[in-house]
Scaffold this active site. Structure first.
Site, PDB file in Angstrom:
ATOM      1  N   ARG A  32       0.782  -1.205  -0.043  1.00  0.00           N
ATOM      2  CA  ARG A  32      -0.100  -0.056  -0.088  1.00  0.00           C
ATOM      3  C   ARG A  32       0.837   1.327  -0.045  1.00  0.00           C
ATOM      4  O   ARG A  32       0.776   2.132  -0.683  1.00  0.00           O
ATOM      5  CB  ARG A  32      -1.004   0.050   1.230  1.00  0.00           C
ATOM      6  CG  ARG A  32      -1.870   1.251   1.161  1.00  0.00           C
ATOM      7  CD  ARG A  32      -2.926   1.223   2.448  1.00  0.00           C
ATOM      8  NE  ARG A  32      -3.340   0.015   2.610  1.00  0.00           N
ATOM      9  CZ  ARG A  32      -4.031  -0.469   3.877  1.00  0.00           C
ATOM     10  NH1 ARG A  32      -4.268   0.603   4.817  1.00  0.00           N
ATOM     11  NH2 ARG A  32      -4.726  -1.483   4.014  1.00  0.00           N
ATOM     12  N   HIS A  78      -7.772  -4.459  -8.225  1.00  0.00           N
ATOM     13  CA  HIS A  78      -7.894  -3.719  -6.847  1.00  0.00           C
ATOM     14  C   HIS A  78      -9.286  -3.625  -6.198  1.00  0.00           C
ATOM     15  O   HIS A  78      -9.769  -2.593  -6.248  1.00  0.00           O
ATOM     16  CB  HIS A  78      -7.132  -2.403  -7.254  1.00  0.00           C
ATOM     17  CG  HIS A  78      -6.579  -1.532  -6.071  1.00  0.00           C
ATOM     18  ND1 HIS A  78      -5.284  -1.845  -5.636  1.00  0.00           N
ATOM     19  CD2 HIS A  78      -7.221  -0.705  -5.344  1.00  0.00           C
ATOM     20  CE1 HIS A  78      -5.169  -1.023  -4.176  1.00  0.00           C
ATOM     21  NE2 HIS A  78      -6.290  -0.419  -4.487  1.00  0.00           N
ATOM     22  N   TYR A 122     -17.931  12.581 -14.558  1.00  0.00           N
ATOM     23  CA  TYR A 122     -17.728  13.686 -15.565  1.00  0.00           C
ATOM     24  C   TYR A 122     -16.337  13.803 -16.227  1.00  0.00           C
ATOM     25  O   TYR A 122     -16.313  14.573 -17.114  1.00  0.00           O
ATOM     26  CB  TYR A 122     -17.713  14.892 -14.454  1.00  0.00           C
ATOM     27  CG  TYR A 122     -19.432  14.931 -14.018  1.00  0.00           C
ATOM     28  CD1 TYR A 122     -20.430  15.061 -14.721  1.00  0.00           C
ATOM     29  CD2 TYR A 122     -19.518  14.953 -12.627  1.00  0.00           C
ATOM     30  CE1 TYR A 122     -21.696  15.216 -14.191  1.00  0.00           C
ATOM     31  CE2 TYR A 122     -20.564  15.259 -11.889  1.00  0.00           C
ATOM     32  CZ  TYR A 122     -21.888  15.302 -12.681  1.00  0.00           C
ATOM     33  OH  TYR A 122     -23.021  15.519 -12.189  1.00  0.00           O
TER      34      TYR A 122
END
Length: 849
Positions: A32, A78, A122
């Site tokens: 991570r 993921h 968007y």
């Protein structure tokens, strides 16, 4: 049936906590928070780039919705929150966060003001060309692949990374018990350093830093000071100071402004403006009248309009001191090496990357060799088929199915159903096999051969392709056999990367920066007047407070006075100057001008004993001010002297270097005979002429070379012979041929200017010549000064009255005259001190004239 008893396994809670926490910690560290040293990516970054690559979102492909990309990465590689994936992609698209962005975003991807990106439905994105370099050759078995989270797909363990991503883009992450913060660098400089390491594997860090001198941040700014960079590169840890870039600009007539065009890396512009405004409201930063954000598509621009009397340099230093205009970047170069976290130096960081590229090039070459050999094998089969075309056609024609045809091609056996006529035509007796054998791959290639390939031109192309393949195979084998050749390929690929993508450095390097602020950085180096009273009250006042008056005026109130106190010392200097205080006891003390409290014309000032540790029975007699740049120059200190004169007419010369390191409790400056005291101290260059004046109105002039240098704890030699109750009242040191006048001033306010050439040069120790006619009207001689026409003169009386005169207004007279009245004294008042004030404007006018 008896019910089963629950199975209970006793577990030590302490051991379970240790084991679980270690598992969690390693998961955070490896999967991570920390980047891999080879490609500089954390798993989520790697998965986003690989997911976009699999979607075909190359730099020349149409943009695709971010939500589509996030869904692809979540579903395949993921399995975490969509926000984590989208925020990762957003950061890789921000040109103010990444030195070289890896994602080409279309839409609102956030701003340097801290605005968040638009929702993923968007925005659209695709890979940048540099991201393609990260993934280049991934299909050529250059890196290992591993199962994804559910074992249904494969994902790369690391990317081939033709771009030295960890160095050029840096990394930032917090794990468990450790963190990483690697600064970004310029691609061109990084490539030059890597090439230098390829050419000279044992290159020193110092030599390496000639190619890669310092980090290069996407937001530009100024890297202030170099020691932190050297420490970071040498040890993997260090502190780098980054400053905003600002310049002075006149935004409207008569109103200067500081304009900020670049800010430190990771500083939020809106928060910076808010912080500046808050400090202005709290009056911690003074001099700013208006703040405007004029940033646009062309670039960042913050305008700080200044007040008319503000000092731009002081305001600038205050911004650096109190706001994020100056930030510290704590370098901590931690990365995963072989799956383990390590703190790496710059050389180690580069070495691991080059080793990775060497492995990639080696594996790529093996893959290409294998593919070339496989293709050459196929072409060999096609050539055999073309050489025995009739036999091949008949084998295929008379085979029952493709499997039989394949098998007979491999064995070279003709079908039994081939007619005797056909055998005779082919020249093969019954049962005879053909003259060739093929492999299965070759047989499949022949079966897949199109009829158009049987034309003469196509047959020629097969021959040419085969010959080219043989050359390529030879080249690839030579690469695998030669390590220097592999390094040469890596070198050429890096230089090609530089030529294609390198850009100019954005962050300027200020090698001389100290990093920390001194108090003087926040104080304007303006001209001030320092006054010291008889009772030891000291203050500094801006020189522009005093306005000029005509000769014979009454004067302004210079200082509020206590009873039976008066001004003893008054002189002009600048805030950053050094002051040397010489006392009755013959000691020297050290002080900066800005350390003296500021006060108005009528304020009392502060006791000097609160600033320097003078003994209770001691007092300041003479003060010497030296400019900052001179006092910090060793060469200046060695070549200049402090010349001192005592009340009994003794003079002494000591090198200035002896006074450059005084202690807080002072150092010995001069030794006295009983009853003697210090009158004056002057800074000289060893070539001056010295004028000593007695209270009886006489002056002796001699060359400074008549006084040999001695140590601090000495009495000196005779300078002037005094008569009766006469005392020494002043000393002047001047250049031998200086176009100066000697100003003489009597206790009752009479004064005059006499040309220097009227004073003949004698040997030291004489009685001297007359300089002012002494009468009951004029009083005894009180002071002498060396002046020029453009100087200003400040005269202070014992009652605290002061007048500022232009020296040009004072009459020139011979040595035997008594002078003219310079100040109208009130009954019982007398002159206490006089000083010469030279303004920069007056000096410029004098030079121009």
């Amino acid at each position: 049936m008896e019910s089963e008893k629950p199975r209970i396994i006793p577990i030590n809670i302490e051991e379970e906590m240790k084991s679980s926490y270690i598992d969690y910690s390693m998961s955070v560290i490896v999967s991570r928070a920390l980047p891999d040293v080879r490609d500089g990516l954390k798993p989520v970054h790697r998965r986003v780039l690989y997911g976009m690559y699999e979607l075909g979102l190359t730099a020349n492909a149409p943009y695709k919705k971010s939500a589509r990309i996030v869904g692809e990465v979540l579903g395949k590689y993921h399995p975490h929150g969509d926000a984590a994936v989208y925020e990762t992609m957003v950061r890789m698209a921000q040109d103010f966060a990444m030195r070289y962005p890896l994602v080409d975003g279309q839409g609102n991807f956030g701003s340097i003001d801290g605005d968040s990106a638009a929702a993923m439905r968007y925005t659209e994105a695709r890979l940048t060309r540099l991201a393609e370099e990260m993934l280049r050759d991934i299909e050529k078995d250059t890196v290992n692949f591993q199962d994804n989270f559910d074992g249904s797909l494969k994902e790369p363990v690391v990317l081939p990374s033709a771009l030295p991503n960890l160095i050029v883009n840096g990394s930032d992450g917090i794990a468990v018990g450790m963190a990483t913060k690697i600064p970004p660098h310029n691609l061109g400089e990084t490539v030059d350093a890597l090439v230098a390491m390829i050419d000279h594997p044992d290159i020193s860090l110092e030599a390496l830093m000639r190619y890669l001198p310092a980090p290069d941040f996407p937001t530009g700014g100024i890297l202030y000071g170099y020691q932190g960079v050297q420490e970071a590169y040498a040890t993997g840890r260090g502190r780098i100071t980054i400053r905003a870039r600002m310049h002075e600009e006149e935004v409207r007539p008569g109103r200067p402004a500081l304009v900020i065009t670049e800010i430190p890396y990771q500083v939020n512009k809106s928060n910076l403006i808010e912080k500046i405004a808050q400090l202005v409201r709290e009056r911690r930063i003074e001099g700013i009248s208006d703040i405007r954000d004029e940033s646009d598509r062309e670039g960042l621009r913050i305008v700080l309009e200044l007040k008319k009397d503000a000092a731009p340099l002081v305001v600038q230093n205050q911004l650096y001191k109190f706001t994020p205009c100056q930030q510290t970047f704590g370098v901590n170069m931690v990365a995963l090496v072989g799956g383990r976290p390590r703190t790496l130096t710059l050389r180690e960081l580069m070495r691991h990357y080059l080793d990775h590229r060497h492995e990639v090039v080696t594996r790529r070459t093996r893959f290409e060799l294998r593919k070339a050999e496989e293709r050459a094998h196929i072409l060999e089969g096609l050539k055999i088929a073309l050489d025995h075309l009739d036999i091949v056609i008949n084998i295929i024609r008379y085979s029952a199915d493709p499997d039989e045809a394949r098998q007979r091609l491999m064995e070279g056996v003709l079908p039994e159903r081939l007619s005797p006529e056909e055998r005779e035509r082919l020249g093969l007796p019954l049962g005879q096999v053909s003259h060739f054998t093929l492999t299965e791959a070759q047989a499949n290639a022949i079966l897949a051969l199109r009829l158009s390939r049987l034309t003469g031109l196509e047959r020629q192309k097969i021959e040419e392709e085969y010959r080219a393949l043989l050359q390529e195979i030879e080249r690839l084998r030579s690469i695998l056999a030669s390590e220097p050749l592999r390094w040469q390929i890596i070198r050429e690929e890096l230089l090609a990367l530089k030529q294609k993508y390198a850009d100019p450095r954005r962050t300027e390097i200020d090698y001389g920066g100290k990093g920390d602020f001194a108090l003087e950085d926040l104080i304007e180096d303006e001209q001030v007047v320092v006054t010291i009273s008889h009772q030891g009250l000291i203050k500094r006042t801006p020189a522009n407070v005093y306005r000029q008056q005509g000769r014979g005026g009454i004067g302004l109130k210079a200082s509020g006075m206590r009873e039976d106190d008066y001004i003893e010392h008054l002189f002009a200097c600048k805030n950053h100057d050094y002051l040397l205080f010489f006392t009755d006891h013959g000691r020297c003390y050290w002080l900066r001008v800005y350390e003296i409290p500021e006060g108005g014309r009528t304020s009392l000032g502060r006791s000097i004993r609160n600033l320097i540790q003078i003994a209770p029975d001691d007092r300041v007699r003479a003060v010497l001010n030296i400019r900052k740049e001179d006092f910090e120059d060793p060469n200046f200190l060695r070549k200049h002297y402090v010349l001192m004169a005592t009340r009994q007419g003794m003079v002494k010369k000591t090198a200035l270097e002896a006074f450059s390191r005084p202690r807080t409790d002072g150092i010995i400056a001069i030794a006295f005979a009983e009853g003697d005291e210090l009158v004056e101290a002057s800074l000289t260059d060893g070539q001056a002429h010295v004028l000593l004046a007695s209270s009886g109105g006489r002056v002796v002039r001699f060359e400074e070379s008549d006084v040999r240098p001695t140590g601090r704890n000495t009495r000196g030699v005779r300078g002037i012979t005094l008569k009766g109750e006469e005392t020494l009242v002043g000393m002047v040191t001047v250049p031998p041929q200086a176009p100066l006048c000697i100003l003489t001033l009597s206790a009752h306010g009479y004064g005059k200017r006499t040309p220097l050439e009227e004073y003949p040069v004698h040997r030291r120790g004489g009685q001297g010549v007359w300089t002012m006619k002494r009468t009951p009207r004029t009083g005894c001689l009180i002071a002498i000064k060396a002046v020029q026409d453009h100087d200003d003169l400040m005269i202070v009386t014992q009652n605290g009255q002061m007048i500022r005169l232009h020296v040009g207004q004072i009459s020139r007279m011979g040595r035997h005259t008594q002078g003219v009245r310079l100040i109208q004294l009130r009954p019982g008042d007398a002159i206490a001190d006089v000083t010469r004030l030279v303004t920069e404007v007056q000096a410029d006018e004098a030079v121009a004239a």
